[in-house]
Write an enzyme that holds these catalytic residues in place. Structure first.
Site, mmCIF file in Angstrom:
data_model
loop_
_atom_site.group_PDB
_atom_site.id
_atom_site.type_symbol
_atom_site.label_atom_id
_atom_site.label_comp_id
_atom_site.label_asym_id
_atom_site.label_seq_id
_atom_site.Cartn_x
_atom_site.Cartn_y
_atom_site.Cartn_z
ATOM 1 N N LYS A 179 1.072 -1.172 0.166
ATOM 2 C CA LYS A 179 -0.028 0.225 -0.033
ATOM 3 C C LYS A 179 0.782 0.995 0.376
ATOM 4 O O LYS A 179 1.011 2.182 -0.535
ATOM 5 C CB LYS A 179 -1.363 -0.583 1.189
ATOM 6 C CG LYS A 179 -1.632 1.687 1.363
ATOM 7 C CD LYS A 179 -2.912 1.297 2.639
ATOM 8 C CE LYS A 179 -3.932 0.442 2.169
ATOM 9 N NZ LYS A 179 -5.389 0.333 3.418
ATOM 10 N N ASP A 180 2.054 1.400 0.638
ATOM 11 C CA ASP A 180 2.596 2.549 0.849
ATOM 12 C C ASP A 180 3.100 3.136 -0.691
ATOM 13 O O ASP A 180 3.306 3.501 -1.334
ATOM 14 C CB ASP A 180 3.989 2.002 1.817
ATOM 15 C CG ASP A 180 5.130 2.429 1.933
ATOM 16 O OD1 ASP A 180 4.578 4.348 1.634
ATOM 17 O OD2 ASP A 180 6.800 2.681 1.753
#
Ligand code: FVH
Length: 289
Positions: free
Chosen positions: A168-169
């Protein structure tokens, strides 16, 4: 060692902010840094210092790693696997999903409770709710560490797959990167007419703010999966991109930042999907074809 004892490995910009915040919230902190001089201000502020990584991780049940990259983490942690056995390790270093999974497998093989973390904030934000910190991996370890992790900012658990926080980062950072490239493209074009970058940036900010909600429409088309909603088509977008590219070049500005989008649209058109909704280009991004 008390549950509130935390060890921080790495006192760079982010590691220092993390150590300071944990200390400020009353935790017994032990710090280590490759360049030992950086531990001095933390010692002066009340942290314990460790001369070696082994001594540092042995001082607390919870160790947070905030080093430059995955290579540094492996270099420093592999020699102390035995010292970490039974303890919780939270790696806040930026890694790829597979690097996080690699660390998780290494930790599991050594009886280390592993949580991968991704810091979606700059150091100055640490300790505020605006600091988003994503976590994945051992949920029990995450839960035990949560009081300390929540001192750093808003904690979000993504799942047991240790790679999810990094995924997600990286996905959100990719979206941010492409957005900021848009600023550069617009500034480069407008600069040819003598417009100051600050003025163009203000225009871009207002324009993108108005356009942002439309991103959810793209997601709806992709989730729908049929790409026949009658929305902006691949062929329509191909003409639009061609105009942007021509306009950029006419002004003497390379169109390298715009051409990949047209390439994906052309690939779709070449396979007979010119009438599809343009978000179908997501299919062209899948490497497994
Ligand atoms: N700073 C930020 O805004 C971003 C926000 C998003 C997340 N990142 C990630 O946080 C990790 C640390 O970043 P940083 O900003 O603290 O980085 P530096 O200030 O450059 O400090 C790097 C620390 O890492 C140590 N280090 C580097 N290589 C090694 C090594 N081989 N062995 C041991 N330590 C190493 C370095 O030590 P020294 O140079 O002081 O001796 C610093 O402590 C990073 O993953 C960001 O992507 C921050």
């Amino acid at each position: 060692m008390t549950a509130t004892a935390v060890t921080v490995l790495g006192l760079g910009a982010m590691g220092s902010a993390v150590a300071e915040r944990l200390r400020a919230t009353g935790r017994t902190t032990t710090v280590w840094n490759r360049t030992a001089a950086k531990t001095a201000p933390h010692a002066a502020a009340g942290s314990k210092t460790a001369a070696t990584v082994a001594a540092a991780v042995a001082a607390s049940d919870l160790t947070l790693v905030v080093l430059l990259d995955h290579a540094a983490v492996r270099e420093r942690l592999e020699p102390v696997a035995a010292d970490l056995k039974g303890r919780t390790l939270v790696d806040l270093t930026t890694t790829t999903p597979n690097q996080a999974r690699e660390s998780a497998a290494w930790a599991a093989a050594h009886g280390i409770r592993y949580v991968d973390g991704a810091v979606m904030a700059v150091p100055a934000m640490i300790g505020t709710p605006q600091a988003r910190l994503l976590y994945s991996g051992d949920h029990d370890a995450y839960t035990d560490a949560l009081p300390a992790l929540e001192a750093l900012g808003t904690a979000e658990y993504e799942g047991a797959d240790a790679g999810l926080a990094a995924l997600k980062d990286m996905a959100l950072l990719s979206a941010m990167d492409l957005m900021f490239l848009g600023y550069v493209q617009a500034i480069a074009m407008m600069r040819t007419a003598g417009t100051a970058a600050a003025d163009t940036a203000a225009d871009v900010e207002a324009w993108l703010a108005a356009m942002l909600p439309h991103g959810r429409g793209i997601a709806d088309v992709i989730d729908g999966g049929t790409y026949d909603t009658g929305g902006q088509s691949v062929d329509f977008d191909r003409r639009g991109l061609a105009s942007l590219i021509n306009a950029s070049r006419e002004q003497g500005v390379r169109a390298d930042l715009l051409e990949p989008h047209l390439k994906l649209l052309d690939e779709l058109a070449a396979t007979g999907r010119g009438a599809s909704d343009w978000p179908r280009i997501i299919d062209r991004l899948a490497i497994r074809e």
